[in-house]
Each structure stands twice: as C-alpha cells, then as structure tokens.
Enzyme design. Structure first.
Site, PDB file in Angstrom:
ATOM      1  N   LYS A  13       0.894  -1.259   0.087  1.00 40.14           N
ATOM      2  CA  LYS A  13       0.044   0.061  -0.085  1.00 40.14           C
ATOM      3  C   LYS A  13       0.876   1.140   0.043  1.00 40.14           C
ATOM      4  O   LYS A  13       0.539   2.080  -0.780  1.00 40.14           O
ATOM      5  CB  LYS A  13      -0.766  -0.173   1.307  1.00 40.14           C
ATOM      6  N   ARG A  88      -9.786  -0.002   8.394  1.00 37.52           N
ATOM      7  CA  ARG A  88      -9.405  -1.440   8.739  1.00 37.52           C
ATOM      8  C   ARG A  88     -10.226  -2.417   9.350  1.00 37.52           C
ATOM      9  O   ARG A  88     -10.228  -3.457   9.646  1.00 37.52           O
ATOM     10  CB  ARG A  88      -8.201  -1.157   9.466  1.00 37.52           C
ATOM     11  N   ARG A 127      11.441  -5.554   5.464  1.00 39.44           N
ATOM     12  CA  ARG A 127      11.167  -4.216   5.379  1.00 39.44           C
ATOM     13  C   ARG A 127      12.274  -3.365   6.072  1.00 39.44           C
ATOM     14  O   ARG A 127      12.208  -3.741   7.292  1.00 39.44           O
ATOM     15  CB  ARG A 127       9.784  -3.990   5.588  1.00 39.44           C
ATOM     16  N   ARG A 160      10.644  -1.989  11.866  1.00 39.89           N
ATOM     17  CA  ARG A 160       9.875  -1.335  12.849  1.00 39.89           C
ATOM     18  C   ARG A 160       9.677  -2.405  14.031  1.00 39.89           C
ATOM     19  O   ARG A 160       9.719  -3.340  13.865  1.00 39.89           O
ATOM     20  CB  ARG A 160       8.290  -1.298  11.993  1.00 39.89           C
ATOM     21  N   ARG A 171      -0.326  -9.460  13.711  1.00 37.42           N
ATOM     22  CA  ARG A 171      -1.022  -8.541  12.472  1.00 37.42           C
ATOM     23  C   ARG A 171      -1.609  -9.293  11.625  1.00 37.42           C
ATOM     24  O   ARG A 171      -2.833  -8.940  11.255  1.00 37.42           O
ATOM     25  CB  ARG A 171       0.075  -7.711  12.099  1.00 37.42           C
TER      26      ARG A 171
HETATM   27  P1  ADP Z   1       2.169  -1.929   3.093  1.00 37.11           P
HETATM   28  O1  ADP Z   1       2.074  -0.342   3.082  1.00 37.11           O
HETATM   29  O2  ADP Z   1       0.871  -2.371   2.522  1.00 37.11           O
HETATM   30  O3  ADP Z   1       2.409  -2.441   4.536  1.00 37.11           O
HETATM   31  P2  ADP Z   1       4.832  -1.533   1.866  1.00 37.11           P
HETATM   32  O4  ADP Z   1       4.398  -0.568   0.696  1.00 37.11           O
HETATM   33  O5  ADP Z   1       5.370  -0.972   3.012  1.00 37.11           O
HETATM   34  O6  ADP Z   1       3.269  -2.204   2.491  1.00 37.11           O
HETATM   35  O7  ADP Z   1       5.510  -2.912   1.390  1.00 37.11           O
HETATM   36  C1  ADP Z   1       6.261  -3.643   2.378  1.00 37.11           C
HETATM   37  C2  ADP Z   1       7.480  -4.169   2.000  1.00 37.11           C
HETATM   38  O8  ADP Z   1       7.548  -5.050   0.825  1.00 37.11           O
HETATM   39  C3  ADP Z   1       8.374  -3.173   1.807  1.00 37.11           C
HETATM   40  O9  ADP Z   1       9.702  -3.480   2.113  1.00 37.11           O
HETATM   41  C4  ADP Z   1       8.168  -3.032   0.210  1.00 37.11           C
HETATM   42  O10 ADP Z   1       9.532  -2.344  -0.233  1.00 37.11           O
HETATM   43  C5  ADP Z   1       8.154  -4.222  -0.220  1.00 37.11           C
HETATM   44  N1  ADP Z   1       7.387  -4.364  -1.488  1.00 37.11           N
HETATM   45  C6  ADP Z   1       6.337  -3.585  -1.830  1.00 37.11           C
HETATM   46  N2  ADP Z   1       5.701  -4.116  -2.783  1.00 37.11           N
HETATM   47  C7  ADP Z   1       6.522  -5.012  -3.320  1.00 37.11           C
HETATM   48  C8  ADP Z   1       6.371  -5.748  -4.572  1.00 37.11           C
HETATM   49  N3  ADP Z   1       5.545  -5.749  -5.632  1.00 37.11           N
HETATM   50  N4  ADP Z   1       7.310  -6.928  -4.788  1.00 37.11           N
HETATM   51  C9  ADP Z   1       8.231  -7.035  -3.669  1.00 37.11           C
HETATM   52  N5  ADP Z   1       8.337  -6.368  -2.510  1.00 37.11           N
HETATM   53  C10 ADP Z   1       7.344  -5.272  -2.567  1.00 37.11           C
HETATM   54  P1  AMP Z   2       0.654   0.317   8.926  1.00 39.26           P
HETATM   55  O1  AMP Z   2       1.836   1.111   8.650  1.00 39.26           O
HETATM   56  O2  AMP Z   2      -0.677   0.672   8.131  1.00 39.26           O
HETATM   57  O3  AMP Z   2       1.032  -1.148   8.885  1.00 39.26           O
HETATM   58  O4  AMP Z   2       0.005   0.449  10.459  1.00 39.26           O
HETATM   59  C1  AMP Z   2       0.732  -0.045  11.581  1.00 39.26           C
HETATM   60  C2  AMP Z   2       0.106  -0.147  12.798  1.00 39.26           C
HETATM   61  O5  AMP Z   2      -0.590   0.833  13.227  1.00 39.26           O
HETATM   62  C3  AMP Z   2      -0.931  -1.205  12.647  1.00 39.26           C
HETATM   63  O6  AMP Z   2      -0.652  -2.714  12.714  1.00 39.26           O
HETATM   64  C4  AMP Z   2      -2.144  -1.038  13.725  1.00 39.26           C
HETATM   65  O7  AMP Z   2      -1.711  -1.157  15.030  1.00 39.26           O
HETATM   66  C5  AMP Z   2      -2.101   0.588  13.572  1.00 39.26           C
HETATM   67  N1  AMP Z   2      -3.057   1.295  12.592  1.00 39.26           N
HETATM   68  C6  AMP Z   2      -2.769   1.734  11.347  1.00 39.26           C
HETATM   69  N2  AMP Z   2      -3.940   1.986  10.823  1.00 39.26           N
HETATM   70  C7  AMP Z   2      -4.887   1.680  11.493  1.00 39.26           C
HETATM   71  C8  AMP Z   2      -6.427   1.766  11.674  1.00 39.26           C
HETATM   72  N3  AMP Z   2      -7.108   2.192  10.293  1.00 39.26           N
HETATM   73  N4  AMP Z   2      -7.101   1.086  12.472  1.00 39.26           N
HETATM   74  C9  AMP Z   2      -6.333   0.688  13.631  1.00 39.26           C
HETATM   75  N5  AMP Z   2      -5.288   0.605  13.811  1.00 39.26           N
HETATM   76  C10 AMP Z   2      -4.342   1.211  12.769  1.00 39.26           C
END
Ligand code: ADP
Ligand code: AMP
Length: 214
Positions: A13, A88, A127, A160, A171
């Site tokens: 995302k 969410r 990540r 993280r 999660r």
């Molecule tokens: P989200 O915001 O959904 O949690 P991220 O965009 O932070 O996900 O992506 C999670 C991890 O996967 C990051 O380390 C990112 O660089 C990697 N990633 C994102 N998209 C892809 C993809 N299409 N293929 C491989 N790795 C990816």
């Molecule tokens: P993210 O960076 O989107 O993976 O979010 C990290 C963490 O923040 C999640 O695992 C939740 O604990 C909290 N969080 C983010 N967005 C929400 C949401 N919309 N509702 C509840 N918790 C959230």
C-alpha cells in the site's frame, strides 16, 4: 481523485501510494505513519498507540477515526487523497462514509492489493524504514545503495517494532479477523477493485493506473 488503498500488512500500500503521490500529486494519508509520528514524539496519543501497535493489534476505532476526521477536515488536497491503511474495520468504513458526507468528499476508487500470506511474511521481515524521512526499503526487493543508510536523506534504516516474528503473526491474524471482512463489505456494494499485488512494484502500479483509467 480520492482513493482507498486496502490490503494486508506488506501488500504494498505504502509503495503504491508513494507512486501515486509523485505522479498525480495526491496526498497520502497513512494512519500507520500518523501513529508512528506520534510514537516518535512520545505524545499522549503516541504512548497509547504504541501499546496496541507493538503487539500487532489495531488501535481502537474511536481513536483512529478521530485522527482521520482531524486530517480530512484540513481539506488540503487539491488533487485528491489516498487513504493508506484506513479503514481497517467495518466500523471505520461506516464512519468514513458519514465523514465523507459531512465534509463533502467522494471516494472514487477502492483498491485491494491481493498477496499471499507466505509472500507477505518475507516482505515484512525484509522491510526497513528510514528513521528520518520514512522512506521504505526491502533487504531483498528494494535494497538501499549503502546497507542501513537511506538513499534519499542519508538517515538510518531501522526495523519497525511491529515487525518481530510474533508481532507479524498477530498482525496477519488481526487482518484476517478484523480487516478482511471489508473485502466482502465493499464487494457487496460493488465498489471493490481487486489487483494482483504479487507482481513487480512497477507492474502493480501499471494495473492500478489501468483500473483508474488514467
Ligand atoms: P504496506 O504499506 O502494505 O504495509 P509496503 O508498501 O510498506 O506495504 O511494502 C512492504 C514491503 O514489501 C516493503 O519492504 C516494500 O519495499 C516491499 N514491497 C512492496 N511492494 C512489493 C512488490 N510488488 N514486490 C516485492 N516487494 C514489495
Ligand atoms: P501500517 O503502517 O498501516 O502497517 O500500520 C501499523 C499499525 O498501526 C497497525 O498494525 C495498527 O496497529 C495501527 N493502525 C494503522 N492504521 C490503523 C487503523 N486504520 N485502525 C487501527 N489501527 C491502525
């Protein structure tokens, strides 16, 4: 253009939101980033959020809805916004509908990035995030040029607090229990666009652009 980007943790995302921001000038609203900022500042909200986030649980709906309400109320999105990681839960989705009515916004697209859980675990464990500017890397899929250092600002890359093996497991369970029902919720309303997130980052983006018709 106002977009909701949905998908399990690690689906990409944030990665796709960054591309939409730079190409179309949309504003990214990531509730996860907002909570991390509060945690970094050690604010009252940050301390409360950390309590839930570190163990892989969701922050309670009322707190989360309040910060989104406050952010959307600023109304500073001339080209539109991307909600990344919100809603969410079904309660959050319903609140967003009322909020949009109240503030006069329309959601134009709800995009779900679909990726298998075994792939997600690999992505999440690799990540790394810049402590200074928040840029996201991946040890395997998007390594920084110098290990541990951000290409953009030279900041330190860190893992993280919710990316320990245990927290990731919780999660994904939390996602299945509380967030995946939103797929049915939006499908039944005829609003969901499903995209295969298990492709290269650029190919996922091409599919998003195709669906948006831009
Ligand atoms: P989200 O915001 O959904 O949690 P991220 O965009 O932070 O996900 O992506 C999670 C991890 O996967 C990051 O380390 C990112 O660089 C990697 N990633 C994102 N998209 C892809 C993809 N299409 N293929 C491989 N790795 C990816
Ligand atoms: P993210 O960076 O989107 O993976 O979010 C990290 C963490 O923040 C999640 O695992 C939740 O604990 C909290 N969080 C983010 N967005 C929400 C949401 N919309 N509702 C509840 N918790 C959230």
């Amino acid at each position: 253009m106002n977009i909701i980007l949905m998908g399990p943790p690690g689906a990409g995302k944030g990665t796709q939101a960054e591309k939409l921001v730079s190409k179309y000038g949309l504003v990214q609203i990531s509730t996860g980033d907002m909570f991390r900022k509060e945690m970094k500042e050690d604010s009252k909200l940050g301390v409360i959020a950390k309590f839930f986030i570190q163990y892989g649980h969701l922050v309670p709906d009322d707190i989360t809805i309040d910060i989104v309400r406050e952010r959307l109320s600023k109304n500073d999105f001339p080209n539109g916004f991307i909600l990344d990681g919100f809603p969410r839960t079904v309660v959050q989705a319903r609140s967003l509908e009322s909020l949009c009515k109240e503030l006069g916004f329309k959601i134009d697209a709800i995009i779900n990035l679909d990726v298998d859980f075994d792939k997600l675990i690999k992505r999440l464990s690799g990540r790394r995030v810049c402590r200074e500017c928040g840029a996201t890397y991946n040890l395997e899929f998007k390594p920084s040029k110098k290990p541990g250092i951000c290409d953009i600002c030279g900041g330190e890359l860190y893992q993280r607090i919710d990316e320990s093996e245990d927290a990731v497991k919780i999660r994904l369970q939390t996602y299945t229990r509380q967030t995946r029902p939103l797929i049915d919720y939006y499908t039944m309303k005829g609003q969901l666009i499903n995209i295969n997130g298990d492709q290269s980052m650029d190919d996922v983006f091409k599919d998003i652009e195709k669906c948006l018709g831009v």
